[in-house]
Design a protein around this motif. Structure first.
Motif, PDB file in Angstrom:
ATOM      1  N   ASP A  17      74.445 112.124  94.633  1.00 46.78           N
ATOM      2  CA  ASP A  17      74.632 111.422  95.906  1.00 46.78           C
ATOM      3  C   ASP A  17      75.484 112.207  96.901  1.00 46.78           C
ATOM      4  OD1 ASP A  17      76.808 111.031  94.257  1.00 46.78           O
ATOM      5  OD2 ASP A  17      77.397 109.183  95.298  1.00 46.78           O
ATOM      6  N   GLN A  18      76.150 113.273  96.432  1.00 43.72           N
ATOM      7  CA  GLN A  18      76.969 114.078  97.349  1.00 43.72           C
ATOM      8  C   GLN A  18      76.114 115.187  97.971  1.00 43.72           C
ATOM      9  OE1 GLN A  18      80.299 113.730  98.004  1.00 43.72           O
ATOM     10  NE2 GLN A  18      80.273 111.861  96.748  1.00 43.72           N
ATOM     11  N   VAL A  19      75.996 115.150  99.301  1.00 47.47           N
ATOM     12  CA  VAL A  19      75.096 116.097  99.970  1.00 47.47           C
ATOM     13  C   VAL A  19      75.498 117.553  99.703  1.00 47.47           C
ATOM     14  CG1 VAL A  19      74.189 116.859 102.199  1.00 47.47           C
ATOM     15  CG2 VAL A  19      74.534 114.420 101.747  1.00 47.47           C
ATOM     16  N   ASP A  21      77.026 118.880  97.102  1.00 47.74           N
ATOM     17  CA  ASP A  21      76.650 119.309  95.751  1.00 47.74           C
ATOM     18  C   ASP A  21      75.132 119.460  95.630  1.00 47.74           C
ATOM     19  OD1 ASP A  21      79.218 119.441  94.849  1.00 47.74           O
ATOM     20  OD2 ASP A  21      79.266 117.347  94.198  1.00 47.74           O
ATOM     21  N   LEU A  22      74.446 118.544  96.277  1.00 46.72           N
ATOM     22  CA  LEU A  22      72.974 118.584  96.248  1.00 46.72           C
ATOM     23  C   LEU A  22      72.463 119.921  96.789  1.00 46.72           C
ATOM     24  CD1 LEU A  22      70.773 116.276  95.723  1.00 46.72           C
ATOM     25  CD2 LEU A  22      70.446 116.392  98.165  1.00 46.72           C
ATOM     26  N   LYS A  23      73.103 120.336  97.903  1.00 48.09           N
ATOM     27  CA  LYS A  23      72.681 121.599  98.533  1.00 48.09           C
ATOM     28  C   LYS A  23      72.935 122.773  97.609  1.00 48.09           C
ATOM     29  CE  LYS A  23      72.794 120.682 103.441  1.00 48.09           C
ATOM     30  NZ  LYS A  23      73.699 120.548 104.567  1.00 48.09           N
ATOM     31  N   LEU A  24      74.147 122.765  97.013  1.00 51.62           N
ATOM     32  CA  LEU A  24      74.505 123.863  96.102  1.00 51.62           C
ATOM     33  C   LEU A  24      73.537 123.961  94.929  1.00 51.62           C
ATOM     34  CD1 LEU A  24      78.397 123.899  95.579  1.00 51.62           C
ATOM     35  CD2 LEU A  24      76.919 125.726  96.458  1.00 51.62           C
ATOM     36  N   ASP A  59      74.124 113.434  88.041  1.00 50.10           N
ATOM     37  CA  ASP A  59      75.509 113.120  88.411  1.00 50.10           C
ATOM     38  C   ASP A  59      75.911 111.859  87.635  1.00 50.10           C
ATOM     39  OD1 ASP A  59      77.878 113.127  89.727  1.00 50.10           O
ATOM     40  OD2 ASP A  59      77.090 112.281  91.610  1.00 50.10           O
ATOM     41  N   ILE A  60      77.229 111.662  87.425  1.00 53.26           N
ATOM     42  CA  ILE A  60      77.624 110.448  86.685  1.00 53.26           C
ATOM     43  C   ILE A  60      77.954 109.309  87.634  1.00 53.26           C
ATOM     44  CG2 ILE A  60      79.359 109.450  85.140  1.00 53.26           C
ATOM     45  CD1 ILE A  60      79.458 112.124  83.687  1.00 53.26           C
ATOM     46  N   GLU A  61      78.786 109.608  88.608  1.00 54.83           N
ATOM     47  CA  GLU A  61      79.224 108.533  89.497  1.00 54.83           C
ATOM     48  C   GLU A  61      78.313 108.455  90.719  1.00 54.83           C
ATOM     49  OE1 GLU A  61      83.313 107.706  91.697  1.00 54.83           O
ATOM     50  OE2 GLU A  61      83.468 107.974  89.531  1.00 54.83           O
TER      51      GLU A  61
END
Ligand code: C2E
Ligand code: CA
Ligand code: CA
Length: 572
Positions: A17-19, A21-24, A59-61
């Motif tokens: 859900d974190q943009v 991290d998603l990009k990375l 992802d967990i959270e």
């Protein structure tokens, strides 16, 4: 989204859900796999059901379901449980890591991400998953697809065939004498035989097909997009020939044979289970009938294939033995009762003395290509007979029916030329009857061929005019001499206004384009009178003359000359 269970490129699903991290993550893996994304648990499950990922980065959270819950749900779904789940999280406590592995995860990558290490670990998991997939879907001994992969491919093929009204064939092959070799020579030789059989079968496979090993000495071919039963039979025959070529293993020669049972979608069944059962039953039947052969499950297909086979065989020997005959039917100018032409019609009486209609054997001869040889025979005979008639003083042209296959044959013009030369018949005494279909396709090529025929002086008639191709534009583009009004219009012209109107239209068309006309199938005086009244003078049909052998035609022509002479003498 297509069903991706057995596609070649690995499929990866990133659930994050974190943009940032998603990009990375996506930058780290995008060239390793086909990548799908989800931002929450529910969405991830929905996408996973469609894209069937090999690897899930989880992802967990997240809002809604946690990564642990998503992982448990993935592992509970038989379609998805094989996906390798890699947790990616900043919750780096040992208890989290342990829980992730307990839920069915295979790895745990910590945030913040070290991109090169993350990429390397994902790559290793993709490779493992690929190998696991290969092992699960292929037979270890032969490397061929196994029954699991075959099942999947069959489902795909049937789905596609249902959409496109296509046909799928399943051929079950069982070796005839494998058990004897296996028992007498030992399993290691048996294994080598199976490997060699597998290799030969894969080499005989068409591009679109699958060959699988079901177990033991049983193999299955799946052929999607097959057209006719003939093609399937030909394929089975080729496979049998491949297997029956002797095997040389460790210096020994083995003769191995196989029996094949064939079932077909949609003719035999619409579901995989019964297609398999029917192919098995047909294979058993092939064994009962003497092994080293194939058998179609369906009775009607089997019967019609057998009949066609017999017919084809009969035609080939008839051609070799010179049993085909050429009969002639007169075309008569009804106004002055003169014979103005003859049509050559092939006749075949088989070994049992049964007359077989050209309408029955010509279509098969067209399919197999034998029409080229039959047509050459008829043409040559017609030229000889025409020449003989000339020598007797009857200078009338003979027309010959030319099938589409014959017309397209590259040697067609050369054949016509040499027939004329060999018989010393002038081209203007020969006419080709072709149907509209011949001209409809490949227009330029057809035009060139017709021009060449013209050059030889040979005439061209359009046979069965009005029943075929609907465009009339070709009439002015091609050098055509005659339109033959199809007998179906003549048959009903006195009772059916439409047929009568069609004949009127054809006659008008011929007048406008300055083409000659012949009405076919004229059986009654009433039809003849009506045609004359409409403006069509030349008739062909039982009213005037049945198709008869050349000797009879000579007598027929002679009697008409006498008849004419008598009638002229009797004129007031
Ligand atoms: P087609 O070219 O339309 O030939 C005319 C057919 O009508 C012939 O049938 C002839 O016997 C039949 N016929 C003639 N007069 C009458 C009549 O008054 N009433 C009725 N009902 N029929 C009549 P046949 O000989 O059985 O031939 C059938 C078809 O087979 C031919 O139709 C032609 O398309 C094909 N064919 C025959 N001989 C050859 C050949 O040597 N080569 C090729 N390629 N096709 C041939
Ligand atoms: Ca004809
Ligand atoms: Ca005709």
């Amino acid at each position: 989204m297509p069903n991706r269970s057995f596609s070649n490129k690995p499929v990866l699903l990133i659930v994050e859900d974190q943009v940032s991290d998603l990009k990375l993550l996506s930058a780290a893996v995008q060239d390793l796999a086909e990548v799908f994304f989800a931002k929450a648990g529910r969405e991830a499950l929905d996408i996973a059901r469609q894209c069937r990922p090999d690897v899930v980065l989880l992802d967990i959270e997240m809002p809604g379901l946690s990564g642990f819950e998503v992982c448990r749900m993935l592992k509970a779904d038989p379609e998805l449980l094989h996906a390798a789940v890699i947790f990616v999280s900043a919750h780096t406590k040992t208890s989290n890591e342990l829980l992730a592995l307990e839920c069915g995860g295979v790895d745990f990558i910590k945030k913040p991400l070290n991109v090169p290490v993350t990429r390397a670990r994902i790559k290793a998991h993709i490779a493992l998953r690929n190998e696991a997939k290969r092992l699960a879907n292929h037979d270890a001994l032969t490397g061929l697809p196994n029954r699991i992969l075959l099942q999947d491919r069959t489902e795909q093929a049937l789905k596609k065939a249902r959409r496109s009204n296509g046909r799928v064939a399943m051929l079950l092959l069982d070796l005839d004498n494998f058990k004897v070799i296996n028992d007498s020579m030992g399993h290691s030789i048996g294994d080598l035989v199976l490997q060699e059989v597998a290799s030969r079968l894969s080499h005989s496979l068409p591009l679109q097909g699958t060959v699988s090993r079901q177990g033991g000495d049983e193999f299955i071919f799946l052929l999607p997009d097959v057209l006719g039963f003939d093609a399937i039979g030909d394929f089975a025959e080729r496979v049998l020939a491949t297997i029956s070529t002797p095997f040389f293993i460790q210096g020994n020669r083995y003769n191995i044979f196989a029996s094949i049972g064939i079932s077909i979608f949609p003719e035999d069944s619409g579901d995989i289970e019964s297609l398999y059962r029917y192919a098995d039953a047909a294979m058993y039947q092939a064994k009962v009938l003497g092994r080293n052969r194939y058998y179609f499950f369906s009775d009607s297909i089997e019967t019609s294939m057998r009949a066609r086979h017999l017919l084809d065989h009969g035609m080939r020997s008839a051609l070799e033995d010179g049993i085909f005959n050429v009969y002639y039917q007169a075309k008569v100018d009804a106004k002055n009762n003169q014979v103005v032409g003859l049509e050559a019609l092939v006749r075949w009486c088989n070994n049992e003395g049964v007359f077989i209609s050209p309408s029955e054997f010509i279509p098969l001869a067209e399919e197999t290509g034998l029409i080229v040889s039959i047509g050459r025979y008829v043409l040559l005979q017609a030229c000889k007979d025409a020449k003989m008639l000339h020598d007797l003083g009857y200078e009338i042209p003979v027309s010959v029916n030319i099938s589409v296959v014959q017309f397209r044959d590259e040697h067609f013009l050369g054949m016509v030329e040499s027939a004329l030369k060999e018989t010393r018949l002038e081209g203007r005494f020969l006419e080709m009857e072709i149907t509209e279909g011949v001209l409809a396709r490949d227009i330029d090529n057809a035009r060139e061929k017709l021009m060449n025929l013209k050059f030889l002086g040979v005439g061209v008639s359009i046979d069965d005019f009005g029943t075929g191709y609907s465009s009339l534009a070709y009439l002015k583009r091609f050098p055509i001499d005659v339109l033959k009004i199809d007998k179906s219009f003549v048959r009903d012209m006195l009772v059916d206004k439409c047929d009568s109107a069609i004949i009127d239209a054809i006659i008008k068309l011929a007048e406008a384009l300055e083409l000659k006309l012949v009405a076919e199938g004229v059986e009654t005086k009433e039809q003849s009178d009506a045609l004359l009244k409409k403006g069509c003078q030349v008739m062909q049909g039982y009213l005037y003359c049945h198709p008869i052998p050349i000797t009879q035609m000579c007598s027929f022509l002679a009697s008409r000359v006498e008849f004419d002479a008598v009638s002229i003498e009797n004129l007031p």
